[in-house]
Design a protein around this motif. Structure first.
Motif, mmCIF file in Angstrom:
data_model
loop_
_atom_site.group_PDB
_atom_site.id
_atom_site.type_symbol
_atom_site.label_atom_id
_atom_site.label_comp_id
_atom_site.label_asym_id
_atom_site.label_seq_id
_atom_site.Cartn_x
_atom_site.Cartn_y
_atom_site.Cartn_z
ATOM 1 N N ASP A 1 9.133 10.328 7.838
ATOM 2 C CA ASP A 1 9.397 9.809 6.340
ATOM 3 C C ASP A 1 9.585 8.585 6.209
ATOM 4 O O ASP A 1 9.077 7.918 5.245
ATOM 5 N N ALA A 2 10.662 7.875 6.780
ATOM 6 C CA ALA A 2 10.892 6.456 6.578
ATOM 7 C C ALA A 2 9.695 5.661 6.890
ATOM 8 O O ALA A 2 9.515 4.395 6.058
ATOM 9 N N ASP A 3 8.977 5.781 8.135
ATOM 10 C CA ASP A 3 7.805 5.106 8.524
ATOM 11 C C ASP A 3 6.865 5.205 7.313
ATOM 12 O O ASP A 3 6.277 4.022 6.891
ATOM 13 N N ALA A 4 6.543 6.325 6.749
ATOM 14 C CA ALA A 4 5.540 6.479 5.710
ATOM 15 C C ALA A 4 5.949 5.621 4.538
ATOM 16 O O ALA A 4 4.915 4.977 3.812
ATOM 17 N N ALA A 5 7.203 5.544 4.221
ATOM 18 C CA ALA A 5 7.638 4.787 2.949
ATOM 19 C C ALA A 5 7.323 3.356 3.116
ATOM 20 O O ALA A 5 6.909 2.437 2.096
ATOM 21 N N LEU A 6 7.567 3.086 4.487
ATOM 22 C CA LEU A 6 7.552 1.560 4.783
ATOM 23 C C LEU A 6 5.980 1.301 4.609
ATOM 24 O O LEU A 6 5.598 -0.110 4.055
ATOM 25 N N VAL A 7 5.092 2.022 5.035
ATOM 26 C CA VAL A 7 3.745 1.741 5.410
ATOM 27 C C VAL A 7 3.284 1.680 3.700
ATOM 28 O O VAL A 7 2.352 0.747 3.271
ATOM 29 N N GLU A 8 3.703 2.568 2.845
ATOM 30 C CA GLU A 8 3.354 2.518 1.416
ATOM 31 C C GLU A 8 3.619 1.323 0.770
ATOM 32 O O GLU A 8 3.205 0.589 0.108
ATOM 33 N N ARG A 9 4.924 0.711 1.186
ATOM 34 C CA ARG A 9 5.312 -0.929 0.710
ATOM 35 C C ARG A 9 4.516 -1.775 1.269
ATOM 36 O O ARG A 9 4.063 -2.705 0.383
ATOM 37 N N VAL A 10 4.152 -1.568 2.184
ATOM 38 C CA VAL A 10 3.179 -2.738 2.878
ATOM 39 C C VAL A 10 1.991 -2.639 2.370
ATOM 40 O O VAL A 10 1.392 -3.997 1.847
ATOM 41 N N GLN B 1 1.194 -2.009 -0.831
ATOM 42 C CA GLN B 1 1.639 -2.598 -2.072
ATOM 43 C C GLN B 1 1.916 -3.999 -1.957
ATOM 44 O O GLN B 1 2.162 -4.590 -2.941
ATOM 45 N N GLY B 2 1.674 -4.623 -0.848
ATOM 46 C CA GLY B 2 1.983 -5.950 -0.681
ATOM 47 C C GLY B 2 3.309 -6.665 -0.227
ATOM 48 O O GLY B 2 3.648 -7.695 -0.126
ATOM 49 N N ASP B 3 4.239 -5.549 -0.036
ATOM 50 C CA ASP B 3 5.527 -6.027 0.641
ATOM 51 C C ASP B 3 5.547 -6.178 2.033
ATOM 52 O O ASP B 3 5.593 -5.355 3.167
ATOM 53 N N VAL B 4 5.504 -7.744 2.429
ATOM 54 C CA VAL B 4 5.341 -8.084 3.782
ATOM 55 C C VAL B 4 6.674 -7.741 4.553
ATOM 56 O O VAL B 4 6.641 -7.497 5.641
ATOM 57 N N ARG B 5 7.661 -7.878 3.674
ATOM 58 C CA ARG B 5 8.931 -7.690 4.499
ATOM 59 C C ARG B 5 9.221 -6.022 5.010
ATOM 60 O O ARG B 5 9.601 -6.178 6.081
ATOM 61 N N ALA B 6 8.614 -5.293 4.400
ATOM 62 C CA ALA B 6 8.382 -3.713 4.992
ATOM 63 C C ALA B 6 7.652 -3.897 6.382
ATOM 64 O O ALA B 6 7.932 -2.952 7.175
ATOM 65 N N ALA C 1 -5.224 -3.412 9.794
ATOM 66 C CA ALA C 1 -5.901 -2.206 9.692
ATOM 67 C C ALA C 1 -5.099 -1.226 8.928
ATOM 68 O O ALA C 1 -5.678 -0.161 8.411
ATOM 69 N N LEU C 2 -3.668 -1.524 8.540
ATOM 70 C CA LEU C 2 -2.992 -0.753 7.699
ATOM 71 C C LEU C 2 -3.572 -0.246 6.392
ATOM 72 O O LEU C 2 -3.077 0.932 5.995
ATOM 73 N N PRO C 3 -4.385 -0.918 5.638
ATOM 74 C CA PRO C 3 -4.734 -0.342 4.467
ATOM 75 C C PRO C 3 -5.847 0.885 4.690
ATOM 76 O O PRO C 3 -5.800 1.597 3.900
#
Length: 204
Positions: free
Chosen positions: A7-16, A18-23, A63-65
């Motif tokens: 769940d934590a990884d999925a949240a970070l992936v979604e932030r990435v 959306q353009g959040d490089v820090r995530a 590839a994350l998108p």
């Protein structure tokens, strides 16, 4: 049923996405050591490990998108790492091999502490020697395995992945994974039997 980690990884992936490089940097920090350990068990040249790990994360970021979350993020990342290492070895015309050093537990390991480490003060010289001999035998046995068997047993016994996750990483049926792990364990047990004096039919 997802785990808190997933769940934590999925949240970070979604932030990435959306353009959040820090995530993404947080994902790199979280998995870099595990990815480097995995690669370190596939290649002989330790100098290559960092470069291959870096390439793995670059490929993952690009590839994350397209990552749809059908599997756990780290399973997806492991698959990229394995493929990146294989490509690097193919380019260099080298064979993957597990080195004894790759299996050594570092003193600052962030995983659970090793019982062997905790019992060091109580170990006799003979016990320490026997332990080293067993470890060397296991390493030699794994080193002698074919690439597919070596990769399967590493992902299962060292990285702790499930059979389903290994099937995803290795891109093969789960039955094939079970067969490879069984054969790897048999080969290792055969090497260990003279040391451990195990009875026929027993496996580690």
């Amino acid at each position: 049923m997802t785990t808190p980690q997933a769940d934590a990884d999925a949240a970070l992936v979604e932030r990435v996405k959306q353009g959040d490089v820090r995530a993404f940097e947080m994902l790199v920090v979280k998995y870099q050591r595990r990815i480097e350990r995995l690669i370190g068990r596939m290649v002989r040249d330790s100098d290559l490990v960092f470069d291959i790990a870096q390439e793995t994360f670059i490929r993952a970021y690009r590839a994350l998108p397209q990552f749809r979350g059908d599997s756990a993020f780290y399973t997806w990342l492991y698959r990229i790492a394995v493929n990146t290492a294989k490509k690097a070895l193919a380019d260099l015309k080298r064979d993957p091999v597990i080195t004894e050093a790759a299996f050594a537990v570092s003193s600052d390991e962030d995983e659970t502490s090793s019982p062997q480490t905790e019992q060091t003060d109580m170990a006799t010289p003979d016990a320490v020697l026997a332990s080293k001999e067993i470890a060397a035998t296991v390493n030699a046995a794994i080193d002698a395995l074919s690439e597919d068997l070596r990769q399967a047993i590493t992902l299962r016994e060292i990285e702790g992945l499930s059979y389903e996750e290994i099937a995803e990483v290795m891109n093969c049926p789960i039955g094939t994974v079970r067969s490879r792990i069984f054969r790897a364990r048999e080969a290792i047990a055969q090497r260990l039997r003279p040391l451990l004096d195990t009875r026929d039919g027993e496996r580690w």
